[in-house]
Every structure is written in C-alpha cells, then in structure tokens.
Motif scaffolding. Structure first.
Motif, PDB file in Angstrom:
ATOM      1  N   GLN A  17       0.823  -1.199   0.000  1.00 49.58           N
ATOM      2  CA  GLN A  17       0.000   0.000   0.000  1.00 49.58           C
ATOM      3  C   GLN A  17       0.863   1.258   0.000  1.00 49.58           C
ATOM      4  N   THR A  18       1.884   1.253   0.825  1.00 49.74           N
ATOM      5  CA  THR A  18       2.770   2.418   0.914  1.00 49.74           C
ATOM      6  C   THR A  18       3.499   2.661  -0.400  1.00 49.74           C
ATOM      7  N   LEU A  19       4.040   1.615  -0.996  1.00 47.39           N
ATOM      8  CA  LEU A  19       4.801   1.774  -2.241  1.00 47.39           C
ATOM      9  C   LEU A  19       3.902   2.181  -3.408  1.00 47.39           C
ATOM     10  N   PHE A  20       2.728   1.560  -3.530  1.00 50.33           N
ATOM     11  CA  PHE A  20       1.818   1.926  -4.618  1.00 50.33           C
ATOM     12  C   PHE A  20       1.314   3.360  -4.457  1.00 50.33           C
ATOM     13  N   LYS A  21       1.009   3.757  -3.235  1.00 47.75           N
ATOM     14  CA  LYS A  21       0.543   5.126  -2.998  1.00 47.75           C
ATOM     15  C   LYS A  21       1.655   6.138  -3.292  1.00 47.75           C
ATOM     16  N   ALA A  22       2.867   5.839  -2.848  1.00 49.91           N
ATOM     17  CA  ALA A  22       4.002   6.728  -3.100  1.00 49.91           C
ATOM     18  C   ALA A  22       4.276   6.849  -4.592  1.00 49.91           C
ATOM     19  N   ALA A  23       4.225   5.742  -5.312  1.00 51.59           N
ATOM     20  CA  ALA A  23       4.466   5.766  -6.756  1.00 51.59           C
ATOM     21  C   ALA A  23       3.381   6.567  -7.472  1.00 51.59           C
ATOM     22  N   ALA A  24       2.142   6.438  -7.029  1.00 58.20           N
ATOM     23  CA  ALA A  24       1.025   7.144  -7.664  1.00 58.20           C
ATOM     24  C   ALA A  24       1.070   8.643  -7.408  1.00 58.20           C
ATOM     25  N   THR A  25       1.643   9.057  -6.290  1.00 52.83           N
ATOM     26  CA  THR A  25       1.688  10.477  -5.957  1.00 52.83           C
ATOM     27  C   THR A  25       3.001  11.146  -6.346  1.00 52.83           C
ATOM     28  N   GLY A  26       3.922  10.397  -6.928  1.00 49.60           N
ATOM     29  CA  GLY A  26       5.161  10.982  -7.426  1.00 49.60           C
ATOM     30  C   GLY A  26       6.258  11.157  -6.390  1.00 49.60           C
ATOM     31  N   ILE A  27       6.185  10.453  -5.307  1.00 48.54           N
ATOM     32  CA  ILE A  27       7.233  10.532  -4.285  1.00 48.54           C
ATOM     33  C   ILE A  27       8.475   9.816  -4.809  1.00 48.54           C
TER      34      ILE A  27
END
Length: 76
Positions: A17-27
């Motif tokens: 969840q953390t990695l997919f969310k970070a990737a989707a938000t451009g982190i």
C-alpha cells in the motif's frame, strides 16, 4: 513496522500500500524503518521488495550503511 511485525500478511499489505501510494503520488524515496533487532523484519521487508511486481515500482533499494535499521526505496 513494529506494530505489525508479527504478521507477515500485514507486513506485505502495509509495504504494498505504501509503495503503490508513493508511486502514484510521485514521491521519489520511501524510507522503511524495520529497526535493528534480530534482522528478521528487515529480511521480510527485503523479500517483499524483491517480488517481481514490486520491483517494477522502484529503481533501487538502498540499505543505509550508517543505520542498519533503515531501508531506502528509490521509486521510478
């Protein structure tokens, strides 16, 4: 990671969840802190990061040489 460290499924879900969310938000970089301890939690984190579908999200994984309880994931 410590509140969920006893359940492998919870660890997997939290990391994904953390990695997919970070990737989707451009982190650019995600810092994961499994802690030093016995190293078992860190091994589990690195095993999740080694999964084929997770590898597609990042460029490299860096274990901090000055802090054994920290893993940096550099996203694409």
């Amino acid at each position: 990671m410590h509140p969920i460290f006893r359940n492998n499924r919870d660890i997997d879900v939290a990391l994904r969840q953390t990695l997919f969310k970070a990737a989707a938000t451009g982190i650019d970089v995600v810092q994961i802190i499994p802690g030093k301890g016995t190293g078992q939690l860190k091994k589990r984190v690195l095993a999740v990061l080694a999964q084929k579908h997770i590898k597609k999200l990042y460029v490299r994984v860096e274990t901090d040489a000055t802090n054994a309880g920290r893993v940096l994931v550099h996203l694409r």
